[in-house]
Each structure stands twice: as C-alpha cells, then as structure tokens.
Design an enzyme around this catalytic site. Structure first.
Site, PDB file in Angstrom:
ATOM      1  N   HIS A  91      -7.417  -0.632   7.224  1.00 28.24           N
ATOM      2  CA  HIS A  91      -7.021  -1.774   8.058  1.00 28.24           C
ATOM      3  C   HIS A  91      -7.876  -1.834   9.324  1.00 28.24           C
ATOM      4  CE1 HIS A  91      -3.240  -2.714   5.879  1.00 28.24           C
ATOM      5  NE2 HIS A  91      -3.312  -1.431   5.564  1.00 28.24           N
TER       6      HIS A  91
ATOM      7  N   GLU B  85      -8.301  -4.142  11.337  1.00 25.40           N
ATOM      8  CA  GLU B  85      -7.693  -4.939  12.422  1.00 25.40           C
ATOM      9  C   GLU B  85      -7.016  -4.075  13.483  1.00 25.40           C
ATOM     10  OE1 GLU B  85      -7.057  -5.167   9.260  1.00 25.40           O
ATOM     11  OE2 GLU B  85      -4.936  -4.844   8.818  1.00 25.40           O
TER      12      GLU B  85
ATOM     13  N   CYS C  50      -6.894  -3.886   2.189  1.00 27.82           N
ATOM     14  CA  CYS C  50      -5.950  -3.026   1.468  1.00 27.82           C
ATOM     15  C   CYS C  50      -5.472  -3.681   0.160  1.00 27.82           C
ATOM     16  CB  CYS C  50      -4.807  -2.624   2.377  1.00 27.82           C
ATOM     17  SG  CYS C  50      -4.065  -1.103   1.814  1.00 27.82           S
TER      18      CYS C  50
HETATM   19  N1  GLN Z   1       0.563  -1.932  -1.943  1.00 24.14           N
HETATM   20  C1  GLN Z   1      -0.755  -1.361  -1.817  1.00 24.14           C
HETATM   21  C2  GLN Z   1      -0.707   0.157  -1.786  1.00 24.14           C
HETATM   22  O1  GLN Z   1       0.327   0.728  -1.513  1.00 24.14           O
HETATM   23  C3  GLN Z   1      -1.480  -1.916  -0.609  1.00 24.14           C
HETATM   24  C4  GLN Z   1      -0.874  -1.503   0.696  1.00 24.14           C
HETATM   25  C5  GLN Z   1      -1.385  -2.309   1.862  1.00 24.14           C
HETATM   26  O2  GLN Z   1      -1.850  -3.437   1.703  1.00 24.14           O
HETATM   27  N2  GLN Z   1      -1.274  -1.756   3.052  1.00 24.14           N
HETATM   28  O3  GLN Z   1      -1.698   0.781  -2.010  1.00 24.14           O
END
Ligand code: GLN
Length: 559
Positions: free
Chosen positions: A529, A531, A403
């Site tokens: 994600h 994970e 992310c």
């Molecule tokens: N801050 C970034 C976004 O909002 C990444 C978010 C995250 O790592 N879950 O896109």
C-alpha cells in the site's frame, strides 16, 4: 506513573461535541502543525472508545479505511497473551501526512485494549482482595497507557490526545474522566482542553446557531472539564457576534473561540488557525517560549494545490464506494500527486457490485484518464473489478492496482491474455482451474482473524530494468503490507512468456511484490500500500507515475 517534576510535555486534549465526523482528526493534526511551525516536538495519541482491540476486523464502511503503520507492536495485556497490532484508526494517516512523522501503533488506545488488560490482570490475581472498578482501575490503566507513549524518548514538548466520538457517549466516559484527572494532577497551564463543535448556519433565518455548542460545552463541564479553547466547524468563518456568544457560554475569552470553516484544501487548516492566532494562544497558555512560526514550506505546498489548473479523471472501481473515507489515504495520495503535477483531480467511484460487465465498464471507463484498482477483501464487487482491469488492459488506460487491485488485475491478465478461463483468486473461487492468487503458506495455519494478516513494513526488492525500477530509482525500498493472499509463482512464470513482468519480490524471493506489463502505457500492480507512505510535500512515486501517465493518456483521449 506521574513524575510531577517532569517538565515535559504539555498536553492538548481534543474532544468533540454535537456530531461525529466534524473533522477532529484534521483539527488535531493542524494543531500539531502549529507547534511544528515553531520548532516544537509533538506526538499524538488517538483514543477510540470502541471495544475492538484494533480496527483491523472492521468493514471500512464503519469507520473508514484501516490505516497500517510501518512498525508492528506486540500488545501484551498480561504474560502469555500477545496481539500483533499494526492496523489503526484512519486519523493516523492524517497525522502522518500533516506532521511527516511516523506513528507507533501503541499511540492508538482502544477501550478493548484497556478493558482486556484490566480483566486479564484480575484473573491473574493482580487486584487480590479488591473490587475492580472503572474508577480507579480502568482510568489508571488509561493514564498508564498515555504515560507510556509520553515517556518514549525523545519526550515530546507537546502531546496531543484526540478522544474519538462525541462528549456524552457512554463509551468515552472513562477516557474523559482520565483526562479530568490528568488536568487536576498537572494543573491548567500544563494542559489545554480543546473542544471541537459544529455551529450550523440556518439559511432561513440567516444566522449561525450556537445552541448545540452551548449544550455540548455544558455536557463537557458536567464531566468536570472546562474547555480552554472552542473550535467551531462552520460553513464560513464565524462573525464576532457568534464568537462572543459562544465565549460567554464557554466561560473563555472571545479570542479563544476559533473558526474552522469549510476550506477547499484540507492542508489550509493550520494556516487558517495561524491567522486566527491559535498557535500563539496555545504557546502563551503553556508559558512556552514564543517563537515566530515558519510556515513557508507548508504554504508553498498549499499553493501548488491552489494553482493547479488542468484536470484528470481517475476511476476507482470497488465496493466500499458509499463512504468517502473508505479509501482515504488513496484519495489523498492521488490528490497530493496530482497537485505536485500541477493538475486537479476528479475521482470517479464505480460501484462494482452493480457495474460488473465488460459492457458497463467499457462505458464507465470511456471518459477517464486512469484507473486505481482498489484494495479489499471477499467476493462482493470482484467481477466488476476484474472487468474494469480487463477494459483498462485492452483499451490501454493507465492502471495502478493496489493489493487486491494488483491480484485482480493479474486475474484479468490471466483471463484475457493467457485465455485461462475461470482464472481467479482462491479468496473467491476455491475450485478455480487457474488459482493465480492463493493463500500464503503461513496463513493456511491461521484460523483467527484479528491481527493475523501479513502486516506492517517490509523490504521490497525491485528488479533492475523494470518500469518500477525507473519509478523508484533504487533497488530496495520499504513499504507497508496488509494481506493473506499472494500471486502464485508457478502461474506468473507462464504469464511472463506473454509479457507480464515480475518487478519486485520480498527479501526471501517467495512473495511477488509487484507486476507490470510492458505492452501498455502504464500497467502496474503492487502487493503493498504505497498510499500510506505518501506525503503532501512528498507524494509517493507510484502515485506520481499514475498521474503522469493519466495526463499523457488524456492528451490522446481528447485529441
Ligand atoms: N484480500 C486480499 C488479501 O488478503 C487483498 C488485501 C488488500 O487489498 N489489502 O490478500
């Protein structure tokens, strides 16, 4: 609400005493596993007594990582009010990993949800003429929410309810009162109160100290709750003498005092409980059909942990490094993938607020085998993360970006390979000349923070012929998301000329879901994600990919 003829489920309530953070979540998941070993169906509720509607707006330093479910839930306290919930307490990650079952966001009940729905109903005139009170209105709403989870088909054989916090906390009082009422309504043999406490070992006197447990049991009893089982967190298994003392004070047979000792691998806990006879005690308590537990596949998984010999070092540069639970699912996904590959793992945290130059990161990454670039939000620690990605890019250290980690590794590529000076995400630099990461269009219309990100499970379409495709072996998967920003196609197209590959999109083709770089042993960034979908007996292929690449890299590094 309560159909006394309804035979299922039996209820296990898990309360905590003495201290928070003594592993109630793992205990709850392990008790659930005891029923699963016997082929019984379970479901788990977690109650969080805080006033937030969900933990989505919390800094991970407060309560640890925010877990994201596959399904999103529209919480509608009354008509005309709607909240999207897909962000829940991190204990649900433990539940999913232990039970292999996906949870629904409505299984996480917070005080915020309960109070909001009661108060909004009062404004609607739902309680006309009456004084709205904690008992019965709030407690009834709590019971209603519990029964709503129970009555989703198939109705489970056993419902486990973990009450967050510690008995005696003001916030948890209405929930414990609701538990007392359910125990009264259903009777002692449809319900079991399991109290988890801490039994410290005093080295100076060479003794386990049971006094804190005695006090917390007394607090529980003063609320009208009698523990049926007491589970004692301690450094080691408790000697009989300590168990007998606790049993006497708790008013229960000695075999119902169960040890919960320190263990090297958390997945051993259900097996340890099984050895202590807890599974049989619970089944007998409820008068359920006794069955022989089948622990074979779970034990096999635990053995792969115990037998792992080699060691890889994975660096995790990020800003929430002071609390291990901040990246709990990532750590577990790494450990699970490593055990499957027959290796142990050392996770090396790098605090990127202070380690934030190419020189310092070059030094920090000189003896690691892989980098997991962490998810996150905001400006703090970002330069260090970009430097870490830059070093990994140049030194060809395997890297998986999750992310924010994927977004910032793209920024590193833009700065280093494209030579776009000042390339950035607009989350940090709104005036960047090369805003390679920017808000998604729909996010530009949102100005509230709770539950408004792009959340939950979405389809991911993988491009054939990419490394990612090799890893998954299929063209379409489903992954969990939590973001407002995304990679901007216009810039990525130019970056493709220098070897960056877009390896996955969403269903509309609008959101870039993954990138990779071929001129590198392992350089992958994913907008989602993985994970959250990794399981100890089925680690996520991307985490397996990183560990395998790290093992290869290590061979070269130590040559
Ligand atoms: N801050 C970034 C976004 O909002 C990444 C978010 C995250 O790592 N879950 O896109």
């Amino acid at each position: 609400m309560l159909d006394s003829m309804q035979e299922k489920p039996n209820f296990v309530f898990i309360t905590g005493g003495v201290l928070s953070g003594i592993g109630k979540g793992v205990t709850t998941a392990s008790i659930a596993k005891l029923f699963q070993f016997r082929g019984y169906n379970i479901r788990i509720i977690k109650i969080d007594p805080y006033l937030n509607i969900d933990p989505g707006t919390l800094n991970p330093i407060e309560h640890g990582e925010v877990f994201v479910t596959d399904q999103t839930w529209t919480f509608q306290p009354v008509d005309g009010f709607e909240f999207t919930i897909s962000e829940i307490d991190l204990d649900f990650g433990t539940y999913e990993r232990f039970t292999g079952m996906e949870v629904h966001p409505s299984q996480n009940i917070t005080s915020g949800q309960i109070y909001l729905s009661v108060i909004l109903e009062e404004r609607e005139g739902g309680f006309l003429g009456r004084t709205v009170q904690i008992i019965p209105h709030v407690t009834d709403r709590i019971k209603q929410r519990i029964w709503e989870v129970v009555n989703k088909n198939p109705i489970p054989d056993v419902l486990l309810v973990e009450i967050g916090g510690t008995v005696g906390d003001i916030e948890a009082m209405p929930f414990l009162e609701a538990v007392r009422q359910i125990v009264r309504e259903l009777g002692r043999f449809r319900t079991a109160v399991v109290h988890v406490t801490l039994v410290p070992y005093m080295i100076s006197v060479g003794e386990f100290k049971t006094k804190p447990t005695q006090h917390s049991v007394r607090t529980l009893q003063s609320l009208g709750l009698q523990p049926d089982i007491t589970i004692c967190r301690a450094e080691r298994k408790l000697p009989d003498s300590a168990k007998e003392k606790i049993a006497l004070f708790c008013n229960i047979p000695t075999e119902r005092v169960v040890s919960n000792p320190d263990i090297p691998v958390i997945y051993q806990l259900p097996l340890s409980f099984e050895e202590e006879g807890l599974g049989n005690i619970l089944v007998e308590h409820f008068g359920m059909e006794p069955r022989t537990p089948d622990t074979s596949s779970w034990s096999g998984m635990v053995e792969s942990y115990e037998n792992a010999t080699d060691m890889v070092v994975i660096a995790m540069p990020g800003k929430y490094t002071t609390l291990g639970d901040s990246y709990k699912s990532i750590n577990q996904a790494l450990a699970d993938a490593a055990a499957t590959c027959g290796t142990r793992i050392e996770i090396r945290w790098i605090e990127t607020e202070t380690r934030c130059t190419i020189e310092s990161l070059t030094e920090d990454l000189s003896d690691v085998d892989g980098v997991l670039l962490t998810p996150g939000f905001g400006e703090r620690g970002v330069e260090g993360m970009i430097c870490a990605a830059s070093v990994a890019l140049k030194s060809k250290i395997p890297l998986l970006g999750i992310c924010y980690g994927a977004q910032l590794s793209t920024v590193a590529f833009a700065r280093n390979i494209m030579k776009w000076k000042g390339a950035h995400t607009t989350e940090v630099d709104i005036d960047s000349l090369y805003p390679v990461v920017d808000l998604m269009d729909e996010q530009k219309l949102t100005d509230t923070k709770g539950g408004t990100m792009r959340l939950g499970g979405h389809a991911v379409h993988i491009v054939k012929g990419t490394r990612l495709y090799e890893i998954y072996g299929v063209e379409k998967v489903h992954e969990r998301f939590r973001h407002r920003y995304h990679l901007i196609d216009r810039y990525l197209k130019k970056m493709q000329e220098k070897g960056l590959k877009i390896s996955a999109f969403d269903s509309t083709g609008r959101i870039i879901n993954a990138i990779e770089f071929d001129d590198h042993p392992f350089w992958i960034g994913v907008q989602y994600h993985p994970e959250f979908k990794s399981r100890p007996d089925e680690p996520h292929p991307l985490y397996l990919g990183l560990i395998r690449a790290a093992m290869e890299y290590k061979k070269m590094r130590v040559k």
